[in-house]
Design a protein around this motif. Sequence first.
Motif, PDB file in Angstrom:
ATOM      1  N   ASP A   5      32.397  45.881  45.114  1.00  0.00           N
ATOM      2  CA  ASP A   5      33.748  46.326  44.785  1.00  0.00           C
ATOM      3  C   ASP A   5      33.878  46.554  43.290  1.00  0.00           C
ATOM      4  O   ASP A   5      33.351  45.776  42.485  1.00  0.00           O
TER       5      ASP A   5
ATOM      6  N   SER B 173      29.692  55.521  40.061  1.00  0.00           N
ATOM      7  CA  SER B 173      29.285  54.534  41.050  1.00  0.00           C
ATOM      8  C   SER B 173      27.987  53.886  40.600  1.00  0.00           C
ATOM      9  O   SER B 173      27.206  54.483  39.850  1.00  0.00           O
ATOM     10  N   HIS B 174      27.797  52.639  40.997  1.00  0.00           N
ATOM     11  CA  HIS B 174      26.565  51.894  40.753  1.00  0.00           C
ATOM     12  C   HIS B 174      26.201  51.882  39.267  1.00  0.00           C
ATOM     13  O   HIS B 174      25.033  52.044  38.895  1.00  0.00           O
TER      14      HIS B 174
ATOM     15  N   GLY C 135      30.678  50.348  44.173  1.00  0.00           N
ATOM     16  CA  GLY C 135      30.576  51.339  45.234  1.00  0.00           C
ATOM     17  C   GLY C 135      31.292  52.642  44.950  1.00  0.00           C
ATOM     18  O   GLY C 135      31.119  53.620  45.685  1.00  0.00           O
TER      19      GLY C 135
ATOM     20  N   PRO D  96      22.976  47.655  44.017  1.00  0.00           N
ATOM     21  CA  PRO D  96      24.033  48.670  44.136  1.00  0.00           C
ATOM     22  C   PRO D  96      25.154  48.189  45.047  1.00  0.00           C
ATOM     23  O   PRO D  96      25.034  47.198  45.753  1.00  0.00           O
ATOM     24  N   GLY D  97      26.255  48.942  45.018  1.00  0.00           N
ATOM     25  CA  GLY D  97      27.366  48.659  45.921  1.00  0.00           C
ATOM     26  C   GLY D  97      28.310  47.602  45.394  1.00  0.00           C
ATOM     27  O   GLY D  97      28.299  47.252  44.213  1.00  0.00           O
TER      28      GLY D  97
END
Length: 216
Positions: free
Chosen positions: A127, A61-62, A98, A124-125
């Motif tokens: 799709d 993630s991120h 994410g 961050p975050g």
Amino acid sequence: MDVRRADERYPGGDRSAGIESHHAFSFGPHYDPDNLRFGALIACNEERLAPGAGFDEHPHSHTEIVTWVVEGELTHRDSAGHETLVRAGDVQRLSSAGGVRHVERNDGPAPLTFVQMWLAPAEPGGDPAYEIVRGIADSTPYAVPEAGAVLHVRRPAAGERTAVPYAPYVYVHVVRGTVRLDDEELDAGDAARLTDAKDAEALAVTDAELLVWEMP
């Protein structure tokens, strides 16, 4: 300019499982608070997988994950439904955003070597996203806008000079061959970290291949 040699990388992987890893930055059990990142770059891993070996499904993630195959073929599968065979000369990017899970394997009959680079996004975050560029041409820039970074693939012939981009942070990784950067000679697996270095250029001592990151 800060030169890091191939033999200074942190060892990792599991040789009994056919996985050999070498990490340029603080990674896993090799925690080094003085070597966490350079610009947006937070990992530059050299991976070697024996036929049939690989990394089972695991999360990210991120992180912007860019993969460059040196030899062999990499099978990529992810939880967003992508399944791809990545070959030498292809640039693969997985934006984990994410959260995403993926599998990386050597399903071919020959050994696989690849370089995987992780960059921290500015925000961050979001799709997850996936992209692959087949057979990227020499000196064609590949942008990773989420990290504000640009990858330059250079393949100078012996005796040829190639300019190094001027940027606040520039990371040069030698994939193959030998180059001279300023007064330093760099071989395969070596890397140089340049900060605000103007008019830098690399001279190919032999035919070479370089991955050059230009970062704000």
